[in-house]
Scaffold this motif. Sequence first.
Motif, PDB file in Angstrom:
ATOM      1  N   ILE A 115       0.833  -1.206   0.000  1.00  0.00           N
ATOM      2  CA  ILE A 115       0.000   0.000   0.000  1.00  0.00           C
ATOM      3  C   ILE A 115       0.869   1.258   0.000  1.00  0.00           C
ATOM      4  O   ILE A 115       0.396   2.349  -0.298  1.00  0.00           O
ATOM      5  CB  ILE A 115      -0.954   0.018   1.210  1.00  0.00           C
ATOM      6  N   ALA A 116       2.136   1.103   0.333  1.00  0.00           N
ATOM      7  CA  ALA A 116       3.141   2.167   0.257  1.00  0.00           C
ATOM      8  C   ALA A 116       4.470   1.481  -0.002  1.00  0.00           C
ATOM      9  O   ALA A 116       4.562   0.243   0.038  1.00  0.00           O
ATOM     10  CB  ALA A 116       3.184   2.984   1.547  1.00  0.00           C
ATOM     11  N   ASP A 117       5.510   2.261  -0.260  1.00  0.00           N
ATOM     12  CA  ASP A 117       6.805   1.649  -0.554  1.00  0.00           C
ATOM     13  C   ASP A 117       7.267   0.729   0.562  1.00  0.00           C
ATOM     14  O   ASP A 117       7.849  -0.325   0.313  1.00  0.00           O
ATOM     15  CB  ASP A 117       7.847   2.741  -0.788  1.00  0.00           C
ATOM     16  N   ASN A 118       7.015   1.106   1.808  1.00  0.00           N
ATOM     17  CA  ASN A 118       7.522   0.316   2.928  1.00  0.00           C
ATOM     18  C   ASN A 118       6.418  -0.231   3.851  1.00  0.00           C
ATOM     19  O   ASN A 118       6.669  -0.551   5.007  1.00  0.00           O
ATOM     20  CB  ASN A 118       8.521   1.131   3.753  1.00  0.00           C
ATOM     21  N   TYR A 119       5.189  -0.369   3.304  1.00  0.00           N
ATOM     22  CA  TYR A 119       4.102  -0.989   4.078  1.00  0.00           C
ATOM     23  C   TYR A 119       3.291  -1.907   3.177  1.00  0.00           C
ATOM     24  O   TYR A 119       3.002  -1.557   2.023  1.00  0.00           O
ATOM     25  CB  TYR A 119       3.174   0.070   4.687  1.00  0.00           C
ATOM     26  N   SER A 120       2.913  -3.066   3.720  1.00  0.00           N
ATOM     27  CA  SER A 120       2.101  -4.005   2.951  1.00  0.00           C
ATOM     28  C   SER A 120       0.963  -4.566   3.799  1.00  0.00           C
ATOM     29  O   SER A 120       1.035  -4.565   5.035  1.00  0.00           O
ATOM     30  CB  SER A 120       2.953  -5.175   2.431  1.00  0.00           C
ATOM     31  N   VAL A 121      -0.055  -5.034   3.122  1.00  0.00           N
ATOM     32  CA  VAL A 121      -1.154  -5.771   3.735  1.00  0.00           C
ATOM     33  C   VAL A 121      -1.202  -7.137   3.059  1.00  0.00           C
ATOM     34  O   VAL A 121      -1.079  -7.233   1.826  1.00  0.00           O
ATOM     35  CB  VAL A 121      -2.502  -5.049   3.552  1.00  0.00           C
ATOM     36  N   SER A 122      -1.362  -8.209   3.852  1.00  0.00           N
ATOM     37  CA  SER A 122      -1.337  -9.543   3.264  1.00  0.00           C
ATOM     38  C   SER A 122      -2.286 -10.487   3.983  1.00  0.00           C
ATOM     39  O   SER A 122      -2.698 -10.236   5.119  1.00  0.00           O
ATOM     40  CB  SER A 122       0.085 -10.122   3.302  1.00  0.00           C
ATOM     41  N   ILE A 123      -2.623 -11.566   3.306  1.00  0.00           N
ATOM     42  CA  ILE A 123      -3.390 -12.656   3.910  1.00  0.00           C
ATOM     43  C   ILE A 123      -2.559 -13.924   3.811  1.00  0.00           C
ATOM     44  O   ILE A 123      -1.805 -14.110   2.846  1.00  0.00           O
ATOM     45  CB  ILE A 123      -4.766 -12.852   3.232  1.00  0.00           C
ATOM     46  N   GLY A 124      -2.682 -14.786   4.830  1.00  0.00           N
ATOM     47  CA  GLY A 124      -1.854 -15.983   4.832  1.00  0.00           C
ATOM     48  C   GLY A 124      -2.479 -17.123   5.604  1.00  0.00           C
ATOM     49  O   GLY A 124      -3.459 -16.949   6.337  1.00  0.00           O
ATOM     50  N   TRP A 125      -1.890 -18.287   5.408  1.00  0.00           N
ATOM     51  CA  TRP A 125      -2.313 -19.522   6.074  1.00  0.00           C
ATOM     52  C   TRP A 125      -1.064 -20.164   6.646  1.00  0.00           C
ATOM     53  O   TRP A 125      -0.187 -20.603   5.904  1.00  0.00           O
ATOM     54  CB  TRP A 125      -2.994 -20.442   5.064  1.00  0.00           C
ATOM     55  N   ASP A 126      -0.957 -20.193   7.978  1.00  0.00           N
ATOM     56  CA  ASP A 126       0.161 -20.838   8.667  1.00  0.00           C
ATOM     57  C   ASP A 126      -0.296 -22.217   9.134  1.00  0.00           C
ATOM     58  O   ASP A 126      -1.119 -22.320  10.045  1.00  0.00           O
ATOM     59  CB  ASP A 126       0.601 -20.010   9.871  1.00  0.00           C
ATOM     60  N   HIS A 127       0.223 -23.242   8.483  1.00  0.00           N
ATOM     61  CA  HIS A 127      -0.160 -24.625   8.803  1.00  0.00           C
ATOM     62  C   HIS A 127       0.881 -25.192   9.770  1.00  0.00           C
ATOM     63  O   HIS A 127       1.930 -25.684   9.367  1.00  0.00           O
ATOM     64  CB  HIS A 127      -0.234 -25.452   7.523  1.00  0.00           C
ATOM     65  N   MET A 128       0.576 -25.079  11.062  1.00  0.00           N
ATOM     66  CA  MET A 128       1.446 -25.636  12.098  1.00  0.00           C
ATOM     67  C   MET A 128       0.845 -26.946  12.611  1.00  0.00           C
ATOM     68  O   MET A 128      -0.266 -27.316  12.228  1.00  0.00           O
ATOM     69  CB  MET A 128       1.611 -24.627  13.232  1.00  0.00           C
ATOM     70  N   LYS A 129       1.573 -27.621  13.484  1.00  0.00           N
ATOM     71  CA  LYS A 129       1.073 -28.863  14.080  1.00  0.00           C
ATOM     72  C   LYS A 129       1.334 -28.833  15.574  1.00  0.00           C
ATOM     73  O   LYS A 129       2.384 -28.365  16.030  1.00  0.00           O
ATOM     74  CB  LYS A 129       1.733 -30.084  13.439  1.00  0.00           C
ATOM     75  N   TYR A 130       0.348 -29.364  16.324  1.00  0.00           N
ATOM     76  CA  TYR A 130       0.386 -29.304  17.786  1.00  0.00           C
ATOM     77  C   TYR A 130       0.030 -30.685  18.317  1.00  0.00           C
ATOM     78  O   TYR A 130      -1.071 -31.189  18.072  1.00  0.00           O
ATOM     79  CB  TYR A 130      -0.618 -28.260  18.274  1.00  0.00           C
ATOM     80  N   VAL A 131       0.967 -31.296  19.057  1.00  0.00           N
ATOM     81  CA  VAL A 131       0.778 -32.665  19.530  1.00  0.00           C
ATOM     82  C   VAL A 131       1.063 -32.729  21.029  1.00  0.00           C
ATOM     83  O   VAL A 131       2.171 -32.409  21.479  1.00  0.00           O
ATOM     84  CB  VAL A 131       1.710 -33.651  18.798  1.00  0.00           C
ATOM     85  N   VAL A 132       0.065 -33.133  21.819  1.00  0.00           N
ATOM     86  CA  VAL A 132       0.239 -33.299  23.267  1.00  0.00           C
ATOM     87  C   VAL A 132       1.076 -34.544  23.545  1.00  0.00           C
ATOM     88  O   VAL A 132       0.824 -35.619  22.995  1.00  0.00           O
ATOM     89  CB  VAL A 132      -1.126 -33.408  23.970  1.00  0.00           C
ATOM     90  N   ASP A 133       2.090 -34.362  24.397  1.00  0.00           N
ATOM     91  CA  ASP A 133       2.928 -35.506  24.794  1.00  0.00           C
ATOM     92  C   ASP A 133       2.108 -36.507  25.600  1.00  0.00           C
ATOM     93  O   ASP A 133       1.464 -36.138  26.587  1.00  0.00           O
ATOM     94  CB  ASP A 133       4.100 -35.025  25.655  1.00  0.00           C
ATOM     95  N   ILE A 134       2.116 -37.750  25.182  1.00  0.00           N
ATOM     96  CA  ILE A 134       1.451 -38.832  25.910  1.00  0.00           C
ATOM     97  C   ILE A 134       2.435 -39.995  26.023  1.00  0.00           C
ATOM     98  O   ILE A 134       2.997 -40.423  25.013  1.00  0.00           O
ATOM     99  CB  ILE A 134       0.180 -39.321  25.168  1.00  0.00           C
ATOM    100  N   PRO A 135       2.674 -40.502  27.261  1.00  0.00           N
ATOM    101  CA  PRO A 135       2.081 -40.109  28.545  1.00  0.00           C
ATOM    102  C   PRO A 135       2.793 -38.891  29.137  1.00  0.00           C
ATOM    103  O   PRO A 135       3.926 -38.583  28.779  1.00  0.00           O
ATOM    104  CB  PRO A 135       2.293 -41.337  29.412  1.00  0.00           C
ATOM    105  N   GLN A 136       2.111 -38.234  30.068  1.00  0.00           N
ATOM    106  CA  GLN A 136       2.728 -37.192  30.872  1.00  0.00           C
ATOM    107  C   GLN A 136       1.942 -37.022  32.170  1.00  0.00           C
ATOM    108  O   GLN A 136       0.762 -37.388  32.250  1.00  0.00           O
ATOM    109  CB  GLN A 136       2.821 -35.870  30.127  1.00  0.00           C
ATOM    110  N   LYS A 137       2.607 -36.470  33.181  1.00  0.00           N
ATOM    111  CA  LYS A 137       1.992 -36.281  34.483  1.00  0.00           C
ATOM    112  C   LYS A 137       1.631 -34.817  34.645  1.00  0.00           C
ATOM    113  O   LYS A 137       2.486 -33.933  34.497  1.00  0.00           O
ATOM    114  CB  LYS A 137       2.954 -36.718  35.591  1.00  0.00           C
TER     115      LYS A 137
END
Length: 298
Positions: A115-137
């Motif tokens: 939108i300017a020389d040093n500013y932008s607007v963007s859309i994105g999709w961050d595909h991360m993964k989240y796994v709970v440690d099993i077993p745990q106390k």
Amino acid sequence: MKKSYLLLLFLVFGQKIKAQENTTTNTTDNPVKIGKSIFGNEVKRDFSRKGDFFVHWGYNHSWYDNSNINFKGPGYDFTLKNVVARDRQSPLSLEYLNPGQITTPQYNIRAGYFIADNYSVSIGWDHMKYVVDIPQKVAITGVIGDEISTPGVPTGAYAGTYNGQMIDVKSDMLVYEHTDGFNYANIEIARYDDIWVARSRQTSLTLETGIGGGMIVPRTDAHLFGQGRNNHWNVAGYGFSAEAGLKFYVSKHLYFQNTTKVGWTKLKTIHTTGRNDLDKASQEIKFVENLFAIGYQF
């Protein structure tokens, strides 16, 4: 007659010279607007990014803070405290280059507009993964009935009322992961500051900083006391993030990027047993994400 002809020629030539001078003056009076960098007042590029589009693709690695997870439904309402979870990074292999498997690793895709020389607007999709440690106390608070959900699922030795006791969470109690994945659909506003620009003015190193926000769209594979499935994607909550990174422009158009992002998310309606009208989980997840990407600006 000859003098009149020479006079006319001088007048025409003079008008051309004047027009050229006006053009030069207008160019000087209206230079290309290039944003000043925080690293110096000297502008070394001779072109503006304003009006450019960009798109990039990359892969990420993520880290997660410990999280409290609440499980709620018929016959139960309990919270597991300070649960440890990690990402599940695919080993570096040719599947990163296989078009049919390109979305299997943890990936990032983004498209934006300056939108300017040093500013932008963007859309994105961050595909991360989240796994709970099993077993745990972990510590647990709340109530687990002898049977939960409808129709009833027996809970065995886990039934009881808890006030912070420590329990061993094993796979017969819980399997819980956002591996298809912990998806962050977001809008970002970013600023760019040139750190170094080559003499060619085409190659450069730029600092990018930004903020963003959006929806969390996980596909959660959850099993609670043996009951569950790999659920469908759903809008489970929202999140906010801030980022800082480096973009190395090989040319005016092609660039490589390394960015670190920190974020906070709140998931309120996580699918668990597959009985989405009855059973759900909720949690807050804080994350740090580092991504490498290759992009093109046009």
